[in-house]
Scaffold this motif. Structure first.
Motif, short mmCIF file in Angstrom:
data_model
loop_
_atom_site.label_atom_id
_atom_site.label_comp_id
_atom_site.label_asym_id
_atom_site.label_seq_id
_atom_site.Cartn_x
_atom_site.Cartn_y
_atom_site.Cartn_z
N LEU A 164 0.82 -1.21 0.00
CA LEU A 164 0.00 0.00 0.00
C LEU A 164 0.86 1.26 0.00
CD1 LEU A 164 -3.04 -0.82 2.31
CD2 LEU A 164 -2.90 -0.81 -0.18
N SER A 165 2.16 1.12 0.09
CA SER A 165 3.03 2.29 -0.07
C SER A 165 2.89 2.88 -1.47
CB SER A 165 4.49 1.94 0.22
OG SER A 165 4.99 1.01 -0.72
N ALA A 166 2.30 2.10 -2.39
CA ALA A 166 2.01 2.60 -3.74
C ALA A 166 1.04 3.77 -3.71
CB ALA A 166 1.43 1.47 -4.60
N GLN A 167 0.35 3.93 -2.58
CA GLN A 167 -0.62 5.02 -2.50
C GLN A 167 0.05 6.37 -2.66
OE1 GLN A 167 -2.05 3.99 1.42
NE2 GLN A 167 -1.16 5.79 2.34
N LYS A 168 1.33 6.49 -2.35
CA LYS A 168 2.02 7.77 -2.50
C LYS A 168 2.00 8.25 -3.95
CE LYS A 168 5.10 7.15 1.49
NZ LYS A 168 4.01 7.04 2.37
N ASN A 181 -3.82 14.02 -6.90
CA ASN A 181 -3.80 15.23 -6.07
C ASN A 181 -4.84 15.11 -4.96
OD1 ASN A 181 -2.76 17.70 -5.31
ND2 ASN A 181 -4.25 18.85 -6.52
N SER A 182 -4.80 13.94 -4.31
CA SER A 182 -5.79 13.61 -3.29
C SER A 182 -5.18 12.62 -2.31
CB SER A 182 -7.01 12.98 -3.97
OG SER A 182 -7.98 12.62 -3.02
N SER A 183 -5.77 12.52 -1.14
CA SER A 183 -5.32 11.55 -0.13
C SER A 183 -6.34 10.42 -0.01
CB SER A 183 -5.19 12.24 1.23
OG SER A 183 -4.21 13.24 1.17
N ILE A 184 -5.87 9.30 0.53
CA ILE A 184 -6.80 8.20 0.79
C ILE A 184 -7.81 8.65 1.84
CG2 ILE A 184 -5.21 6.35 0.17
CD1 ILE A 184 -4.82 5.91 3.21
N TYR A 185 -9.03 8.13 1.74
CA TYR A 185 -10.01 8.47 2.76
C TYR A 185 -10.26 7.32 3.72
CZ TYR A 185 -13.80 5.92 0.41
OH TYR A 185 -14.58 4.95 -0.15
N LYS A 186 -9.75 6.13 3.36
CA LYS A 186 -9.99 4.99 4.24
C LYS A 186 -9.00 3.89 3.91
CE LYS A 186 -14.10 2.94 5.69
NZ LYS A 186 -15.43 2.42 5.41
N THR A 187 -8.50 3.24 4.96
CA THR A 187 -7.72 2.02 4.82
C THR A 187 -8.32 1.02 5.80
OG1 THR A 187 -5.69 3.18 4.22
CG2 THR A 187 -5.44 0.95 5.08
N PHE A 214 -8.66 3.40 -0.14
CA PHE A 214 -9.57 3.99 -1.11
C PHE A 214 -9.28 5.47 -1.36
CE2 PHE A 214 -12.20 0.49 0.48
CZ PHE A 214 -12.75 0.00 -0.68
N PHE A 215 -9.38 5.84 -2.63
CA PHE A 215 -9.36 7.23 -3.07
C PHE A 215 -10.71 7.52 -3.69
CE2 PHE A 215 -4.91 6.01 -3.37
CZ PHE A 215 -4.24 7.12 -2.92
N GLU A 216 -11.23 8.73 -3.48
CA GLU A 216 -12.42 9.17 -4.20
C GLU A 216 -11.98 9.93 -5.44
OE1 GLU A 216 -16.15 9.74 -1.39
OE2 GLU A 216 -14.49 11.07 -0.83
N VAL A 217 -12.62 9.61 -6.56
CA VAL A 217 -12.33 10.28 -7.83
C VAL A 217 -13.69 10.63 -8.43
CG1 VAL A 217 -11.19 10.09 -10.07
CG2 VAL A 217 -10.28 8.83 -8.11
N GLY A 218 -14.15 11.85 -8.19
CA GLY A 218 -15.50 12.22 -8.62
C GLY A 218 -16.51 11.34 -7.92
#
Length: 139
Positions: A15-19, A26-32, A44-48
Motif C-alpha cells: 500500500l506504499s504505492a498510495q504515494k 492530487n488527493s489523499s486516501i479516505y480509508k484504509t 480507497f481514493f475518491e475520484v469524482g
C-alpha cells in the motif's frame, strides 16, 4: 439495477504505492481497512463519483498475492454499484452468469459484494457492490 462504476481495484505489492496515486490524483486516501475474509488490506481514493481501491495481500496464498505472481501489479477488477445485490445476482444468474461466491459477502467500505466469474466477461473480473449506507438491506 446497475448504478455506476463504483471503483476500480488495483492489485499492489504494498500500500506504499498510495504515494504515487496521491500525487497523480492530487488527493489523499479516505480509508484504509483490512478484510480478513479476503486476506487483503485496502486503501480507497475518491475520484469524482467513483473510487480507486488499492489492494495489498495479507497472505502469500491470498487471491491478490496469486494475481500479482501471475500477472504482476495492475488492474484487478472493475466494481459496479448496485441498489440491490441479490436482485442483480438473480437477474444475471437467470442470464447464465456464474458468481465466484454462492452468496453475497460483506466486503470493504460497508458494502455487500460478489464477483461475476471472469469466464463470462471476456476475462474481466467484475464486482457487484451494494453500499449499505445508501441502500440498506431490504430483503
Amino acid at each position: 439495477m446497475i448504478l455506476k462504476i463504483e471503483h476500480i481495484g488495483i492489485a499492489v505489492k504494498s500500500l506504499s504505492a498510495q504515494k504515487a496515486f496521491e500525487q497523480v490524483l492530487n488527493s489523499s486516501i479516505y480509508k484504509t481497512e483490512e478484510v480478513s475474509s479476503e486476506k487483503v488490506k485496502v486503501s480507497f481514493f475518491e475520484v469524482g463519483e467513483s473510487k480507486i481501491e488499492l489492494l495489498e495481500s495479507t497472505d502469500s496464498n491470498g487471491t491478490i498475492a496469486k494475481f500479482i505472481d501471475k500477472k504482476g501489479e495492475g488492474i484487478h477488477h472493475i466494481a459496479l454499484a448496485v441498489d440491490n445485490i441479490i436482485a442483480e445476482m438473480n437477474r444475471l444468474q437467470n442470464e447464465g452468469f456464474e458468481f465466484i461466491y454462492p452468496e453475497r459477502k460483506y466486503g470493504a467500505d460497508n458494502q455487500y459484494i460478489n464477483f461475476i466469474h471472469p469466464k463470462y466477461t471476456n476475462g474481466v473480473l467484475i464486482e457487484l457492490c451494494q453500499d449499505l449506507n445508501k441502500y440498506p438491506l431490504n430483503q
